[in-house]
Design an enzyme around this catalytic site. Structure first.
Site, PDB file in Angstrom:
ATOM      1  N   HIS A  60     -25.359   6.100  33.112  1.00  0.00           N
ATOM      2  CA  HIS A  60     -24.804   7.458  33.069  1.00  0.00           C
ATOM      3  C   HIS A  60     -23.591   7.586  33.979  1.00  0.00           C
ATOM      4  CE1 HIS A  60     -24.359  11.775  33.393  1.00  0.00           C
ATOM      5  NE2 HIS A  60     -25.042  11.867  32.281  1.00  0.00           N
ATOM      6  N   GLU A 105     -19.761   8.239  33.190  1.00  0.00           N
ATOM      7  CA  GLU A 105     -19.095   9.210  34.056  1.00  0.00           C
ATOM      8  C   GLU A 105     -18.731   8.700  35.442  1.00  0.00           C
ATOM      9  OE1 GLU A 105     -21.429  12.834  34.015  1.00  0.00           O
ATOM     10  OE2 GLU A 105     -21.409  12.873  31.818  1.00  0.00           O
ATOM     11  N   HIS A 134     -26.070  10.650  25.004  1.00  0.00           N
ATOM     12  CA  HIS A 134     -25.071   9.671  25.456  1.00  0.00           C
ATOM     13  C   HIS A 134     -25.148   8.366  24.657  1.00  0.00           C
ATOM     14  CE1 HIS A 134     -23.481  11.998  28.720  1.00  0.00           C
ATOM     15  NE2 HIS A 134     -24.667  12.156  29.275  1.00  0.00           N
TER      16      HIS A 134
HETATM   17 CO    CO Z   1     -25.042  13.380  30.908  1.00  0.00          CO
END
Ligand code: CO
Length: 294
Positions: free
Chosen positions: A179, A209, A241
């Site tokens: 993530h 991210e 995602h």
């Molecule tokens: Co997220």
């Protein structure tokens, strides 16, 4: 005279200890494990949570197992779409306390100790400090179990859990998509990338991210030099995602961008929770605290 007084006080003290333990022996503690995840609204992704729950329940058959999701957005979506109410950690702990549970292990189902874990940690320590004087029993034990990666040893264990999958795909390059976060705990992904590279030459870690990012992944894929690439989520569930950012058909997904670079890309759409060895990591984390429930 002084001696008699001391003996009397000592005897009273002993009686009070015996009395206390006799009382607690007759009144059995209600024990629970609260599993806390971000949550997912993808029904297909819930297999990951189901698998973790199966492992936890079979390891601790006599302990109540409950769930909480930290994402309000996902909780609201599931409530309106499926008419299914899943509490957040505050509601779940409050309900457990109201039902008379006195010994509770809260187990984080997070990959790294980032913001989600920090918030959960604050909730747990706040509940641990609450004292009621209106007859609602206080928690005697309330602990929080660590997420998957929190130090080097835990990261090596995580690599052990991933290694059968890596072995199965040893002829290909493998991209794990984590993530990622602005939180400093994001550094756990870099540690994982360094440690996993010592053991496997065909693996690269990236995040949606944070850092390492897709540019890092692209550079390392050049070094690895294999045309066949497996992309797999480094997330507990294969939710939004994994299905969109990783394997979606839009031009900016990782799959499409790597195809653009000339790779043959094969998405693996299964969350970490479906991996039995990862599920067992959470069982191990709970075991680290289980002595406190005795
Ligand atoms: Co997220």
């Amino acid at each position: 005279m002084k001696k008699i007084l001391i003996i009397t006080i000592f005897t009273l003290f002993i009686i009070s200890i015996i009395g206390g333990s006799a009382f607690s022996m007759t009144k059995k503690d209600k024990k629970a494990i609260l599993l806390v995840a971000f949550g997912t609204s993808y029904k297909e992704a819930r297999v990951s949570y189901d698998n973790i729950e199966k492992h936890v329940k079979s390891a601790f058959p006599d302990i109540e197992v409950r769930w909480a999701y930290t994402s309000n957005m996902i909780r609201k979506k599931i409530l309106s779409r499926d008419k299914l109410y899943i509490p957040d950690p505050i509601v779940a702990l409050s309900k457990l306390q109201d039902e008379g549970f006195t010994k509770v292990i809260v187990q984080s189902l997070h990959v790294i100790p980032g913001y989600e874990f920090e918030d959960l940690s604050n909730v747990v320590s706040t509940f641990g400090q609450l004292k009621s004087n209106k007859g609602r029993p206080d928690f005697k034990v309330l602990v929080l179990g660590k997420p998957i990666m929190y130090d080097e040893e835990a990261t090596e264990e995580f690599i052990d859990a991933l290694s059968p999958f890596i072995e199965e795909n040893k002829d290909k390059a493998i991209v794990f998509m984590g993530h990622g976060t602005e939180h400093f705990a994001n550094a756990a992904y870099s540690q994982l990338e360094l440690l996993i590279s010592e053991r496997f030459k065909n693996v690269v870690i990236g995040t949606v991210e944070g850092y390492p990012d897709l540019d890092f992944v692209k550079e390392k894929l050049k070094e690895i030099g294999k045309r066949n690439v497996v992309i797999a989520p480094l997330m507990i569930v294969a939710g939004d995602h994994a299905r969109n950012d990783m394997a979606g058909d839009e031009a900016d997904s990782w799959k499409m961008q790597l195809k653009q670079e000339g790779y043959k890309v094969e998405p693996f759409i299964h969350g970490l929770g479906e991996n039995d060895k990862v599920a067992e990591i959470f069982v191990k984390r709970i075991k680290e605290n289980i002595g406190l429930l005795k």
